[in-house]
Every structure is written in C-alpha cells, then in structure tokens.
Motif scaffolding. Structure first.
Motif, PDB file in Angstrom:
ATOM      1  N   GLY A  52       0.558  -1.028  -0.101  1.00 11.09           N
ATOM      2  CA  GLY A  52      -0.120  -0.130  -0.079  1.00 11.09           C
ATOM      3  C   GLY A  52       1.273   1.587  -0.146  1.00 11.09           C
ATOM      4  N   PHE A  53       1.995   1.440  -0.204  1.00 13.24           N
ATOM      5  CA  PHE A  53       2.590   2.429  -0.186  1.00 13.24           C
ATOM      6  C   PHE A  53       3.355   2.398  -1.696  1.00 13.24           C
ATOM      7  CE2 PHE A  53       2.420   1.649   3.814  1.00 13.24           C
ATOM      8  CZ  PHE A  53       2.544   2.419   4.803  1.00 13.24           C
ATOM      9  N   SER A  54       4.184   3.487  -1.918  1.00 12.13           N
ATOM     10  CA  SER A  54       5.145   3.661  -3.151  1.00 12.13           C
ATOM     11  C   SER A  54       6.466   3.120  -2.257  1.00 12.13           C
ATOM     12  CB  SER A  54       4.935   4.573  -3.925  1.00 12.13           C
ATOM     13  OG  SER A  54       5.769   5.880  -3.091  1.00 12.13           O
ATOM     14  N   LEU A  55       7.192   2.839  -3.057  1.00 14.47           N
ATOM     15  CA  LEU A  55       9.117   2.386  -2.270  1.00 14.47           C
ATOM     16  C   LEU A  55       9.539   4.034  -2.227  1.00 14.47           C
ATOM     17  CD1 LEU A  55      11.079   0.656  -1.999  1.00 14.47           C
ATOM     18  CD2 LEU A  55      12.163   1.270  -4.582  1.00 14.47           C
ATOM     19  N   GLU A  56       9.256   5.436  -3.051  1.00 14.48           N
ATOM     20  CA  GLU A  56       9.586   6.511  -2.058  1.00 14.48           C
ATOM     21  C   GLU A  56       9.259   6.778  -1.073  1.00 14.48           C
ATOM     22  OE1 GLU A  56       8.090   5.867  -5.333  1.00 14.48           O
ATOM     23  OE2 GLU A  56       9.892   6.172  -7.052  1.00 14.48           O
ATOM     24  N   ALA A  57       7.801   6.360  -0.973  1.00  8.62           N
ATOM     25  CA  ALA A  57       7.694   7.075   0.298  1.00  8.62           C
ATOM     26  C   ALA A  57       8.184   5.692   1.936  1.00  8.62           C
ATOM     27  CB  ALA A  57       6.084   6.419   0.535  1.00  8.62           C
ATOM     28  N   MET A  58       8.144   4.362   1.038  1.00  8.52           N
ATOM     29  CA  MET A  58       8.789   3.357   2.483  1.00  8.52           C
ATOM     30  C   MET A  58      10.418   3.976   2.412  1.00  8.52           C
ATOM     31  SD  MET A  58       7.127   0.257   1.619  1.00  8.52           S
ATOM     32  CE  MET A  58       7.451  -0.027   3.518  1.00  8.52           C
ATOM     33  N   GLN A  59      11.378   4.845   1.494  1.00  9.64           N
ATOM     34  CA  GLN A  59      12.680   5.333   1.528  1.00  9.64           C
ATOM     35  C   GLN A  59      13.269   6.414   2.419  1.00  9.64           C
ATOM     36  OE1 GLN A  59      13.490   5.332  -3.133  1.00  9.64           O
ATOM     37  NE2 GLN A  59      14.958   3.370  -2.292  1.00  9.64           N
ATOM     38  N   SER A  60      11.402   7.318   2.050  1.00 11.01           N
ATOM     39  CA  SER A  60      11.389   8.394   2.775  1.00 11.01           C
ATOM     40  C   SER A  60      11.537   8.494   4.387  1.00 11.01           C
ATOM     41  CB  SER A  60      11.051   9.223   2.398  1.00 11.01           C
ATOM     42  OG  SER A  60       9.226   8.907   3.016  1.00 11.01           O
ATOM     43  N   SER A  61      11.343   6.888   4.977  1.00 16.50           N
ATOM     44  CA  SER A  61      10.648   6.633   6.461  1.00 16.50           C
ATOM     45  C   SER A  61      10.717   5.389   7.007  1.00 16.50           C
ATOM     46  CB  SER A  61       9.751   7.340   7.105  1.00 16.50           C
ATOM     47  OG  SER A  61       9.121   7.592   7.976  1.00 16.50           O
ATOM     48  N   LEU A  62      11.262   5.240   8.291  1.00 17.95           N
ATOM     49  CA  LEU A  62      11.415   3.591   8.127  1.00 17.95           C
ATOM     50  C   LEU A  62       9.579   3.584   8.868  1.00 17.95           C
ATOM     51  CD1 LEU A  62      13.100   1.160   9.397  1.00 17.95           C
ATOM     52  CD2 LEU A  62      12.748   2.050  11.359  1.00 17.95           C
ATOM     53  N   HIS A  63       9.191   1.850   8.051  1.00 20.42           N
ATOM     54  CA  HIS A  63       8.029   1.144   8.331  1.00 20.42           C
ATOM     55  C   HIS A  63       7.712   0.407   8.832  1.00 20.42           C
ATOM     56  CE1 HIS A  63       7.530   4.423   5.098  1.00 20.42           C
ATOM     57  NE2 HIS A  63       5.768   4.192   4.840  1.00 20.42           N
ATOM     58  N   ALA A  64       6.595   0.384   9.656  1.00 16.88           N
ATOM     59  CA  ALA A  64       6.348  -1.352  10.723  1.00 16.88           C
ATOM     60  C   ALA A  64       4.996  -1.714  10.429  1.00 16.88           C
ATOM     61  CB  ALA A  64       7.655  -1.797  11.931  1.00 16.88           C
ATOM     62  N   ARG A  65       4.797  -3.063  10.300  1.00 17.08           N
ATOM     63  CA  ARG A  65       3.168  -3.560  10.873  1.00 17.08           C
ATOM     64  C   ARG A  65       3.482  -4.658  12.003  1.00 17.08           C
ATOM     65  NH1 ARG A  65       0.550  -5.777   4.759  1.00 17.08           N
ATOM     66  NH2 ARG A  65       1.953  -7.201   5.746  1.00 17.08           N
ATOM     67  N   PHE A  66       2.111  -4.354  12.260  1.00 16.76           N
ATOM     68  CA  PHE A  66       1.841  -5.109  13.691  1.00 16.76           C
ATOM     69  C   PHE A  66       0.997  -6.042  12.883  1.00 16.76           C
ATOM     70  CE2 PHE A  66       2.965  -1.705  16.479  1.00 16.76           C
ATOM     71  CZ  PHE A  66       3.513  -2.009  16.678  1.00 16.76           C
ATOM     72  N   SER A  67       0.885  -7.332  13.681  1.00 14.58           N
ATOM     73  CA  SER A  67       0.651  -8.371  12.797  1.00 14.58           C
ATOM     74  C   SER A  67      -1.589  -7.875  12.961  1.00 14.58           C
ATOM     75  CB  SER A  67       0.955  -9.592  13.674  1.00 14.58           C
ATOM     76  OG  SER A  67      -0.083  -9.745  14.903  1.00 14.58           O
ATOM     77  N   ASP A  68      -1.675  -7.656  13.397  1.00 12.27           N
ATOM     78  CA  ASP A  68      -2.980  -6.976  13.157  1.00 12.27           C
ATOM     79  C   ASP A  68      -3.372  -6.009  11.854  1.00 12.27           C
ATOM     80  OD1 ASP A  68      -2.588  -4.688  14.534  1.00 12.27           O
ATOM     81  OD2 ASP A  68      -3.264  -4.135  16.250  1.00 12.27           O
ATOM     82  N   GLY A  69      -1.734  -5.635  11.332  1.00  9.68           N
ATOM     83  CA  GLY A  69      -2.544  -4.712  10.112  1.00  9.68           C
ATOM     84  C   GLY A  69      -1.823  -3.536  10.463  1.00  9.68           C
ATOM     85  N   MET A  73       4.922   4.537  12.020  1.00  7.37           N
ATOM     86  CA  MET A  73       6.020   5.046  10.805  1.00  7.37           C
ATOM     87  C   MET A  73       6.811   6.689  11.698  1.00  7.37           C
ATOM     88  SD  MET A  73       4.258   5.700   7.903  1.00  7.37           S
ATOM     89  CE  MET A  73       2.449   5.340   7.888  1.00  7.37           C
ATOM     90  N   GLY A  74       8.417   5.749  10.608  1.00 11.16           N
ATOM     91  CA  GLY A  74       9.022   7.019  11.247  1.00 11.16           C
ATOM     92  C   GLY A  74      10.221   6.420  13.307  1.00 11.16           C
ATOM     93  N   LEU A  75       9.999   8.014  14.135  1.00 10.22           N
ATOM     94  CA  LEU A  75      10.555   7.759  15.194  1.00 10.22           C
ATOM     95  C   LEU A  75       9.070   6.312  15.512  1.00 10.22           C
ATOM     96  CD1 LEU A  75      10.838  10.773  16.916  1.00 10.22           C
ATOM     97  CD2 LEU A  75      12.649   9.120  16.169  1.00 10.22           C
ATOM     98  N   ASP A  76       8.304   6.036  15.410  1.00 10.64           N
ATOM     99  CA  ASP A  76       7.588   5.039  16.489  1.00 10.64           C
ATOM    100  C   ASP A  76       8.061   4.063  15.390  1.00 10.64           C
ATOM    101  OD1 ASP A  76       6.008   7.020  17.701  1.00 10.64           O
ATOM    102  OD2 ASP A  76       4.491   7.164  16.690  1.00 10.64           O
ATOM    103  N   ALA A  77       8.291   3.523  14.186  1.00  9.12           N
ATOM    104  CA  ALA A  77       8.795   2.279  13.627  1.00  9.12           C
ATOM    105  C   ALA A  77       9.837   1.769  14.411  1.00  9.12           C
ATOM    106  CB  ALA A  77       8.973   2.158  12.198  1.00  9.12           C
ATOM    107  N   THR A  78      10.354   2.834  14.655  1.00 11.61           N
ATOM    108  CA  THR A  78      12.336   2.476  15.370  1.00 11.61           C
ATOM    109  C   THR A  78      12.189   1.929  17.080  1.00 11.61           C
ATOM    110  OG1 THR A  78      13.577   4.288  14.145  1.00 11.61           O
ATOM    111  CG2 THR A  78      14.363   3.388  16.119  1.00 11.61           C
ATOM    112  N   LEU A  79      10.781   3.116  17.658  1.00  7.81           N
ATOM    113  CA  LEU A  79      10.723   2.787  18.913  1.00  7.81           C
ATOM    114  C   LEU A  79      10.468   0.985  19.198  1.00  7.81           C
ATOM    115  CD1 LEU A  79       9.971   3.428  21.861  1.00  7.81           C
ATOM    116  CD2 LEU A  79       8.127   4.067  21.502  1.00  7.81           C
ATOM    117  N   TRP A  80       9.048   1.144  18.674  1.00  9.40           N
ATOM    118  CA  TRP A  80       8.575  -0.084  18.416  1.00  9.40           C
ATOM    119  C   TRP A  80       9.522  -1.892  17.733  1.00  9.40           C
ATOM    120  CZ3 TRP A  80       4.696  -1.476  21.263  1.00  9.40           C
ATOM    121  CH2 TRP A  80       3.653  -0.890  21.887  1.00  9.40           C
TER     122      TRP A  80
END
Length: 152
Positions: A52-69, A73-80
């Motif tokens: 659901g993202f463009s590669l450019e968007a995913m390269q511009s900020s860290l992304h992470a997804r929990f198992s519930d979907g 992103m960004g700092l929150d992806a780093t934190l988690w």
C-alpha cells in the motif's frame, strides 16, 4: 502512540543503507522471530505497492506493521522495533512527549541526508560487489600541494 502491540512486528528497512543495515544487524541478533520480522525494501523482489505504499515513501521513512495490520512509521517504527527486540530501554526517550518535536526534527534531517551516507562502510561489504565490480563512493581529488618551479 500505538499502545496495544500485536506481535510480530514486521520492519521494512533499506538494506542498502549502511547505517540502517548496522541497526538491523543489531536487532536481528537480539530479536525473536515471534516478535520481530524483517523485510528489506532494497531487494529486487520487493513490491511496495503490495503493502500500500510507493517505494519512495518507504525509503523516506522507516515503516513497520503489527500483525493486526496497524502501521507505525518514522520514530514510532524505530521505538517499536527496538521494543520488539528487547532493547526498548535504549530508545525510551522516543516515547517522551516533551522530546518528540526535537527528535522528529532530527529524524527528518537524518532521512533527508541518509541517501548521501552511502559512502559509509556497509556491515555486509559484499552487498556493494556484483559481477567482480564493487560500487565504492568516489573519492575527492587530492589537492595539488606542489609549488610552481622557479625556473632555476
């Protein structure tokens, strides 16, 4: 901030980035696959549109997804991701509301400059070498410190 973590967390990272790869190396060493999974968005088979993202968007900020979907992103992806690896104490300041504006500013600055850091050593040096050719950041020409001859 996301409070109900549904493990595992899938972290989408740029494995071509030397600093990112170093962080992932640490997280892989500490994390259990039951809590943290890794997807390298720089791999040839990765399709950002499938998540659901463009590669450019995913390269511009860290992304992470929990198992519930749910996505972080960004700092929150780093934190988690660090929490998932059991290293949350090291990134606790990322969860302090008073620190968030300054840390977000620093994170955005890092994201803008990250592509210019490709010259740094990669923890997996072989990633830069393919078909007997290695991609190495060009070096700056050395200054000519010689003095003109006086003709004597």
């Amino acid at each position: 901030m996301y409070k109900n973590a549904q493990w595992p967390l899938t972290l989408y990272f740029d494995g071509a980035c030397p600093l990112c790869a170093q962080e992932i190396k640490l997280l892989r060493a500490k994390a259990s696959p039951a809590r943290l999974l890794f997807v390298d968005i720089s791999e040839d088979g990765f399709d950002a549109s499938a998540v659901g993202f463009s590669l450019e968007a995913m390269q511009s900020s860290l992304h992470a997804r929990f198992s519930d979907g749910d996505w972080v992103m960004g700092l929150d992806a780093t934190l988690w991701s660090w929490r998932a690896a059991g290293l949350g104490i090291w990134v606790t300041p990322l969860s302090w509301p008073v620190m968030r504006p300054l840390l977000n500013l620093g994170y955005r600055f890092f994201c803008r400059w990250r592509p210019h850091l490709a010259w740094l050593p990669h923890p997996d040096g072989s990633r830069r070498c393919h078909d007997l050719q290695c991609d190495i950041a060009p070096s700056k020409p050395k200054a000519d410190n010689s003095t003109p001859s006086s003709g004597q």
